[in-house]
Design an enzyme around this catalytic site. Structure first.
Site: not given
Ligand SMILES: NCc1[nH]cc(CCC(=O)O)c1CC(=O)O
Length: 376
Positions: A23, A25, A95-96, A142, A144, A146-147, A164-167, A169-170, A259
């Protein structure tokens, strides 16, 4: 990887060009460079080229993650490039990665895990440091479930909002004075790899928050019929991380979660102490989305196969996950999961996402058929 024991590490001869898919990002590129640097060190005469792209999950920054069905939103288009032989390996955040990979794709390596815990980041300038000292009604950002589910269980006076968004962006949304967030929760690993660990005000772990399956680990995906690349990436594997991650992924696979299901884990590799052999200490939880119901379990289980005398058995690692999941289902985890899956968002946005996923999965199916036809 089909070994019945954890992989050995033997450097591979270089001298070729290998293409790495990822990806685009910032975090994904940092993780990809970690893998590339390790491969270059082991294969100094080989060349490694990086191909990056935005996946479905990157493009659609609006839809809540729980609206996406399969977890393939971060991986499917990259796996199509892998099967088309446009790239030779893909670097993912483990995790993805869905617990079921497309036919023809396997995990070739799992690198040593960064800190797998979740991390709490307060809005810039906030006087607060922990969830305990946030006033009632404070908003946690969040996406998530899960969180969110686990936090609501312990902090029912706090509120959740999608973030939402990459790190980057959040973090930008968090620090925007106009945004509703008092704090956000992110994986510590992503922040550490991006040099943002100074933003962490607290680490969250059991019993407050169990992390995602595979969190903190980097997974390398390859074609199942590519022994050369399999040998290339095998030395990158960190055995304790590999076995713990396999047990976590098997737990989720057995629970048939994804997820968008609140499954949390914590695993620890316990090295053979001369008496008890190699073991995994696993904690796992399944929660309802509102946090009012949960099943939590913990045990230490053997990784060495006593009958065959095999040490560090991949099969045993997956048996750990399978057994713990079975126990959770006996304790009611299945009822919680079924309620969640029945309540999946069926709105127009979810329909649009499902249509897009079907389109990409159909393209993938045709690719696999084409590849199988060409191999006959
Ligand atoms: N798609 C979200 C995602 N996928 C991997 C990470 C962080 C790196 C990891 O956990 O390995 C993140 C961001 C987050 O959960 O904060």
């Amino acid at each position: 990887m089909s070994e019945s024991t954890a992989p050995t590490t033997t450097p591979t001869a270089g001298g070729k060009v290998y293409r790495i898919g990822t990806r685009s990002s910032r975090l994904a590129m940092i993780q990809t460079n970690i893998v590339r640097d390790a491969l270059v060190a082991l294969n100094p005469t080989a060349t490694f080229e990086i191909t990056s792209m935005k996946t479905m999950g990157d493009k659609d920054k609006v839809t809540a993650l729980h609206s996406f069905g399969a977890k393939s939103l971060w991986t499917l288009e990259l796996e199509a490039l892998l099967l088309e032989k446009e790239v030779d390996l893909i670097v993912h955040s483990l995790k993805d990665m869905p617990t079921q990979l497309p036919p023809g794709c396997i995990i070739g390596s799992i690198l040593e895990r960064e800190d797998p815990r979740d991390a709490l980041i307060m809005k810039a300038g906030s006087p607060h440091k922990s969830l305990d000292d946030l006033p009632p009604g404070s908003v946690i950002g969040t996406s998530s479930v899960r969180r969110g589910a686990q936090i609501l269980k312990r902090y029912p006076h706090l509120k959740l909002e999608n973030a939402r968004g990459n790190v980057d962006t959040r973090l930008r949304k968090l620090d925007d004075p106009e945004s509703p967030y008092s704090c956000i929760i992110l994986a510590a690993a992503g922040l550490i790899r991006m040099g943002l660990q100074d933003r962490i005000t607290a680490y969250l772990s059991s019993p407050t928050l169990l992390h995602a399956v595979g969190q903190g680990a980097i997974g390398v995906e390859i074609r199942s019929e590519d022994p050369e690349v399999s040998e290339l990436v095998k030395p990158l594997t960190h055995v304790p991380t590999y076995l713990c991650a396999l047990s976590e992924r098997q737990l989720m696979r057995t629970l048939e979660g994804g997820c968008s299901v609140p499954i949390g884990v914590e695993t620890k590799f316990l090295v053979d102490d001369g008496e008890k052999g190699n073991r995994i200490h696993m904690k796992a939880s399944v929660s309802s989305v509102d946090g009012t119901q949960s099943v939590e379990i913990e045990d230490v289980l053997a990784l060495d196969d006593e009958e065959s005398g095999l040490k560090l058995s991949v099969t045993r690692a997956e048996d750990v996950g399978r057994l713990m999941a079975a126990r959770m289902l006996e304790q009611g985890a299945g009822n919680i999961l079924n309620t969640i899956l029945r309540s999946k968002d069926t709105g127009p946005q979810a329909a649009k996402v499902a249509e897009k996923e079907t389109e990409v999965e159909e393209a993938m199916r045709k690719l696999v058929e084409k590849q199988e036809a060409s191999e006959q």
